[in-house]
Design a protein around this motif. Structure first.
Motif, short mmCIF file in Angstrom:
data_model
loop_
_atom_site.label_atom_id
_atom_site.label_comp_id
_atom_site.label_asym_id
_atom_site.label_seq_id
_atom_site.Cartn_x
_atom_site.Cartn_y
_atom_site.Cartn_z
N THR A 1 -72.99 67.49 7.24
CA THR A 1 -72.69 66.28 8.00
C THR A 1 -71.32 66.42 8.66
O THR A 1 -70.34 66.78 8.02
CB THR A 1 -72.69 65.04 7.07
OG1 THR A 1 -73.99 64.90 6.51
CG2 THR A 1 -72.34 63.77 7.83
N ILE A 2 -71.28 66.13 9.97
CA ILE A 2 -70.01 66.21 10.71
C ILE A 2 -69.59 64.86 11.27
O ILE A 2 -68.50 64.73 11.81
CB ILE A 2 -70.07 67.26 11.84
CG1 ILE A 2 -71.13 66.91 12.86
CG2 ILE A 2 -70.29 68.65 11.25
CD1 ILE A 2 -71.03 67.73 14.15
N GLY A 3 -70.45 63.85 11.17
CA GLY A 3 -70.07 62.54 11.68
C GLY A 3 -71.16 61.50 11.47
O GLY A 3 -72.21 61.80 10.90
N PHE B 1 -62.83 69.87 11.29
CA PHE B 1 -62.76 70.64 12.52
C PHE B 1 -63.31 69.82 13.69
O PHE B 1 -64.40 70.10 14.19
CB PHE B 1 -63.56 71.94 12.39
CG PHE B 1 -63.11 72.80 11.24
CD1 PHE B 1 -61.99 73.60 11.34
CD2 PHE B 1 -63.81 72.79 10.03
CE1 PHE B 1 -61.58 74.39 10.27
CE2 PHE B 1 -63.40 73.57 8.96
CZ PHE B 1 -62.27 74.37 9.09
N PRO B 2 -62.59 68.77 14.15
CA PRO B 2 -63.12 67.94 15.23
C PRO B 2 -63.38 68.72 16.52
O PRO B 2 -64.25 68.34 17.31
CB PRO B 2 -62.06 66.86 15.44
CG PRO B 2 -60.86 67.30 14.69
CD PRO B 2 -61.29 68.31 13.68
N ALA C 1 -66.88 70.18 20.70
CA ALA C 1 -66.89 70.77 22.05
C ALA C 1 -67.94 71.87 22.19
O ALA C 1 -68.42 72.13 23.29
CB ALA C 1 -65.51 71.31 22.39
N ALA C 2 -68.32 72.49 21.08
CA ALA C 2 -69.26 73.61 21.13
C ALA C 2 -70.65 73.25 20.62
O ALA C 2 -71.49 74.13 20.47
CB ALA C 2 -68.70 74.78 20.32
N LEU C 3 -70.91 71.98 20.37
CA LEU C 3 -72.22 71.59 19.82
C LEU C 3 -73.35 71.91 20.80
O LEU C 3 -73.24 71.64 21.99
CB LEU C 3 -72.26 70.09 19.52
CG LEU C 3 -71.57 69.62 18.25
CD1 LEU C 3 -71.75 68.12 18.12
CD2 LEU C 3 -72.13 70.31 17.03
N ARG C 4 -74.42 72.45 20.27
CA ARG C 4 -75.62 72.70 21.07
C ARG C 4 -76.83 72.01 20.44
O ARG C 4 -77.66 71.47 21.12
CB ARG C 4 -75.89 74.21 21.17
CG ARG C 4 -74.82 74.99 21.88
CD ARG C 4 -74.77 74.65 23.36
NE ARG C 4 -73.60 75.24 23.99
CZ ARG C 4 -72.51 74.56 24.34
NH1 ARG C 4 -72.42 73.29 24.10
NH2 ARG C 4 -71.50 75.16 24.91
N ARG C 5 -76.90 72.04 19.12
CA ARG C 5 -78.04 71.49 18.39
C ARG C 5 -77.51 70.63 17.26
O ARG C 5 -76.64 71.05 16.50
CB ARG C 5 -78.88 72.63 17.83
CG ARG C 5 -80.04 72.21 16.97
CD ARG C 5 -80.83 73.40 16.51
NE ARG C 5 -80.07 74.22 15.57
CZ ARG C 5 -80.60 74.89 14.57
NH1 ARG C 5 -81.90 74.89 14.39
NH2 ARG C 5 -79.85 75.61 13.75
N GLY D 1 -59.75 59.32 19.00
CA GLY D 1 -59.98 59.56 17.59
C GLY D 1 -61.44 59.65 17.17
O GLY D 1 -61.74 59.73 15.98
N MET D 2 -62.34 59.62 18.13
CA MET D 2 -63.75 59.79 17.80
C MET D 2 -64.37 60.77 18.80
O MET D 2 -63.72 61.20 19.73
CB MET D 2 -64.48 58.45 17.81
CG MET D 2 -64.60 57.78 19.14
SD MET D 2 -65.31 56.14 19.01
CE MET D 2 -63.91 55.25 18.36
N ALA D 3 -65.62 61.11 18.56
CA ALA D 3 -66.34 61.99 19.48
C ALA D 3 -67.33 61.16 20.28
O ALA D 3 -67.92 60.21 19.76
CB ALA D 3 -67.07 63.08 18.71
N LEU D 4 -67.49 61.50 21.53
CA LEU D 4 -68.53 60.91 22.38
C LEU D 4 -69.57 62.00 22.59
O LEU D 4 -69.26 63.08 23.09
CB LEU D 4 -67.96 60.44 23.71
CG LEU D 4 -66.88 59.37 23.61
CD1 LEU D 4 -66.37 59.00 25.00
CD2 LEU D 4 -67.38 58.13 22.89
#
Length: 88
Positions: free
Chosen positions: A7-9, A29-30, A34-38, A56-59
């Motif tokens: 789990t990352i988020g 490792f936020p 940037a490198a997420l694909r799946r 402070g969050m990811a979109l």
């Protein structure tokens, strides 16, 4: 969580009109976003079209999630990656 995933988020809301998801970051490792694909949300697999860090969050923009109504259905879901996609 299944043992072969990490789990990352967690999806905490919707951002904008294109169906982007606001994700509370639960990883050391936020920059991994940037490198997420799946990614996996609950039991469903998605292709990440884009992701970026914002206040402070990811979109996160997922393929097939193109409006706020569809994105709202995913609020509360855990965002997981396969262990083989994890940061070493």
């Amino acid at each position: 969580m299944r043992p072969e995933r990490l789990t990352i988020g967690q999806v905490i809301g919707v951002f904008g009109l294109r169906g982007e998801l606001k994700v509370k970051i639960e990883t050391d490792f936020p920059e991994r976003f940037a490198a997420l694909r799946r990614v996996f949300l609950d039991e469903a697999e998605y292709t990440a079209e884009s992701s970026r860090l914002h206040k402070g969050m990811a979109l996160l923009k997922l393929q097939g999630v193109n409006d706020p109504e569809r994105a709202a259905e995913l609020v509360g879901a855990q965002v997981d990656v396969a262990l083989e996609d994890a940061v070493p």
